[in-house]
Design an enzyme around this catalytic site. Structure first.
Site, PDB file in Angstrom:
ATOM      1  N   MET A  32     -11.835  -6.075   3.233  1.00  0.00           N
ATOM      2  CA  MET A  32     -11.400  -6.359   1.860  1.00  0.00           C
ATOM      3  C   MET A  32     -11.971  -5.325   0.900  1.00  0.00           C
ATOM      4  SD  MET A  32     -11.976 -10.454   1.633  1.00  0.00           S
ATOM      5  CE  MET A  32     -13.594 -10.324   2.394  1.00  0.00           C
ATOM      6  N   GLN A 106     -13.301   0.022   8.926  1.00  0.00           N
ATOM      7  CA  GLN A 106     -11.851   0.161   8.805  1.00  0.00           C
ATOM      8  C   GLN A 106     -11.517   1.516   8.182  1.00  0.00           C
ATOM      9  OE1 GLN A 106      -9.204  -1.551   5.803  1.00  0.00           O
ATOM     10  NE2 GLN A 106      -8.217  -2.729   7.429  1.00  0.00           N
ATOM     11  N   HIS A 185      -6.278   1.134   9.862  1.00  0.00           N
ATOM     12  CA  HIS A 185      -5.471   0.335   8.928  1.00  0.00           C
ATOM     13  C   HIS A 185      -4.041   0.861   8.923  1.00  0.00           C
ATOM     14  CE1 HIS A 185      -4.314  -2.263   5.820  1.00  0.00           C
ATOM     15  NE2 HIS A 185      -5.223  -2.011   4.895  1.00  0.00           N
ATOM     16  N   GLY A 186      -3.182   0.183   9.680  1.00  0.00           N
ATOM     17  CA  GLY A 186      -1.775   0.557   9.736  1.00  0.00           C
ATOM     18  C   GLY A 186      -0.889  -0.477   9.078  1.00  0.00           C
ATOM     19  N   HIS A 188       0.033  -3.232   5.377  1.00  0.00           N
ATOM     20  CA  HIS A 188       0.021  -3.545   3.944  1.00  0.00           C
ATOM     21  C   HIS A 188       0.540  -2.454   3.018  1.00  0.00           C
ATOM     22  CE1 HIS A 188      -3.385  -6.611   5.003  1.00  0.00           C
ATOM     23  NE2 HIS A 188      -2.223  -6.873   5.592  1.00  0.00           N
ATOM     24  N   TYR A 190       0.259   0.852   3.184  1.00  0.00           N
ATOM     25  CA  TYR A 190      -0.510   2.076   3.037  1.00  0.00           C
ATOM     26  C   TYR A 190       0.048   3.166   3.956  1.00  0.00           C
ATOM     27  CZ  TYR A 190      -3.367  -0.996   0.231  1.00  0.00           C
ATOM     28  OH  TYR A 190      -3.775  -1.882  -0.743  1.00  0.00           O
ATOM     29  N   ARG A 237      -4.669  -2.449  13.065  1.00  0.00           N
ATOM     30  CA  ARG A 237      -4.101  -3.503  12.230  1.00  0.00           C
ATOM     31  C   ARG A 237      -2.686  -3.121  11.793  1.00  0.00           C
ATOM     32  NH1 ARG A 237      -6.544  -6.449   6.724  1.00  0.00           N
ATOM     33  NH2 ARG A 237      -5.715  -8.509   7.270  1.00  0.00           N
ATOM     34  N   ARG A 283       2.736 -15.075   5.646  1.00  0.00           N
ATOM     35  CA  ARG A 283       2.387 -15.818   4.432  1.00  0.00           C
ATOM     36  C   ARG A 283       1.406 -15.065   3.535  1.00  0.00           C
ATOM     37  NH1 ARG A 283       0.056 -19.621   8.177  1.00  0.00           N
ATOM     38  NH2 ARG A 283      -2.005 -18.899   8.790  1.00  0.00           N
ATOM     39  N   GLY A 321      -4.172 -15.849   4.813  1.00  0.00           N
ATOM     40  CA  GLY A 321      -4.039 -17.202   4.279  1.00  0.00           C
ATOM     41  C   GLY A 321      -4.512 -18.317   5.181  1.00  0.00           C
ATOM     42  N   ARG A 343     -10.565 -13.962   1.451  1.00  0.00           N
ATOM     43  CA  ARG A 343     -10.991 -14.556   0.185  1.00  0.00           C
ATOM     44  C   ARG A 343     -12.009 -15.677   0.360  1.00  0.00           C
ATOM     45  NH1 ARG A 343      -6.260 -16.849  -1.041  1.00  0.00           N
ATOM     46  NH2 ARG A 343      -5.483 -16.167   0.973  1.00  0.00           N
TER      47      ARG A 343
END
Length: 393
Positions: A32, A106, A185-186, A188, A190, A237, A283, A321, A343
């Protein structure tokens, strides 16, 4: 007649062997972005943050860590491409290891999800395309304001090998810093995802068009990194069904399966499994980002995740989520080996213990997610029982 015993039910608190690592539970700290590494150098605040969330035999994944000086899209995010950054990370990794946790770094490049203010000499961000992210999204700028995403510059074909090399060097640096491994990080929206998704990638060279071409960049990165540090220290990811930052694809399941197929082949070639595949639930956008409305279609999510899980030959991690109950269900149903939490881990540094006791959770304050304060909204969330000292699992 002998009594027939059923296998023990797998829960968030069941041990798990992930590659060469023995985990005592399956609650993972998700990567995060927190914007607390002033001027890109991780400092004491990060050491406190990660050690607070460390448990004996636990697994942590750091925030996205920049692979080069063109990779940033947020203020004050850490890097791993300069010697000063490597030396700073060593202190954090040592502190986490002292608590008995395993920690992966990451590796991150935001691609077009950047701004001239973050680029060397004020240049254009790089991407698979010259199409900007739509005005539906805003970028956080160093002064705390939000701006629009600028037009990126599509990488020339010959430049891609240099970015692959950035990832390879960053992975080596991470191991030098003492990290147990790295996550690519693959996901979201980016850089690597910008090549994967046909809603973004409009190239006409060998990195665009067919699904095979669109998978080429991420696979070159994975192979280069695995060859440099060993496949058993590499996680990947992806988020084929996530439209974050306009990262849409016409066939999310087909794309996910294409990546899975290529990762399986790479594992055979390397004669070693990757550490894990990390997939974000659909989600994530519907609920995790907006926290309003219905959190996605259970049937759709279950089909996508279960299909990828069934086809991937190795450790499978889910995120996006999850609650305690959803995590328990995913593990019991065999939909995942590990579950990562974001979160909830921000506002509950002792989340593993709270889950184990099924104790109440502290609510998070989204307004302090991306501030630069080294304490407020970062390391000041309460432990379950401060009266008897900080809780330990």
């Amino acid at each position: 007649m002998a009594e027939i015993t059923s296998p023990e039910r797998i829960t968030l608190f069941s041990p798990y062997k992930m590659a060469n690592f023995n985990l005592s539970h399956r609650v993972v700290l998700a990567p995060m972005t927190r914007c607390r590494a002033l001027n890109g150098i991780p400092g004491p605040a990060l050491a406190e943050y990660y050690t607070q969330r460390s448990t004996q035999g636990g697994f942590l994944i750091t925030e996205g860590t920049l692979v080069s000086n063109t990779a940033a899209g947020f203020p004050h995010v850490p890097g791993i491409y300069k010697e000063e950054q490597v030396e700073a990370w060593k202190k954090i990794v040592d502190a986490v290891h002292a608590k008995g946790s395993i920690i992966f770094c990451q590796l991150w490049h935001v691609g077009r999800a950047s701004h001239q203010v973050y680029q060397p000499s004020g240049g254009s961000p790089i991407s698979s395309t010259n199409k900007p992210i739509s005005n539906r999204w805003r970028i956080l700028l160093p002064d705390g304001s939000y701006g629009t995403y600028p037009k990126p510059r599509a990488l020339e074909t010959y430049e891609i090998r240099d970015v692959v090399e950035d990832y390879r060097r960053a992975a080596i640096n991470a191991i030098r810093a003492g990290f147990d491994g790295i996550e690519i990080h693959g996901a979201h929206g980016y850089l690597l995802d910008q090549f994967l998704k046909d809603g973004i990638n409009d190239r006409t060279d060998e990195y665009g068009g067919s699904i095979d071409n669109r998978c080429k960049f991420i696979m070159q990165v994975v192979e280069a990194v695995a060859s440099a540090i060993g496949a058993s220290r590499v996680g990947v990811r992806i988020s084929p069904a996530i439209d974050h930052l306009d990262a849409m694809d016409s066939d999310p399941l087909g794309l996910g399966l294409a990546v899975v197929e290529r990762l399986n082949k790479l594992q055979l070639k390397q004669r070693s499994q990757l550490t894990y595949l990390h997939v974000t639930q659909p989600r994530y956008t519907a609920y995790g980002q907006t926290e309003s409305g219905r959190p996605g279609s259970d049937e759709e999510e279950a089909h996508l995740i279960r299909t990828l899980r069934k086809n991937y030959e190795g450790t499978f991690m889910c995120s996006g989520g999850f609650t305690r109950e959803l995590g328990m269900q995913a593990l019991a149903d065999g939909d995942a080996d590990l579950v990562s939490y974001g979160r909830l881990f921000i506002s509950n540094p002792d989340l593993v213990l709270r889950f184990k006791l099924n104790a109440p959770l502290t609510k998070y304050n989204r307004k302090t997610f991306y501030t630069q304060d080294p304490v407020v909204g970062y390391t000041d969330y309460p432990f379950l029982s401060n009266a008897s000292g900080r809780s330990r699992l």
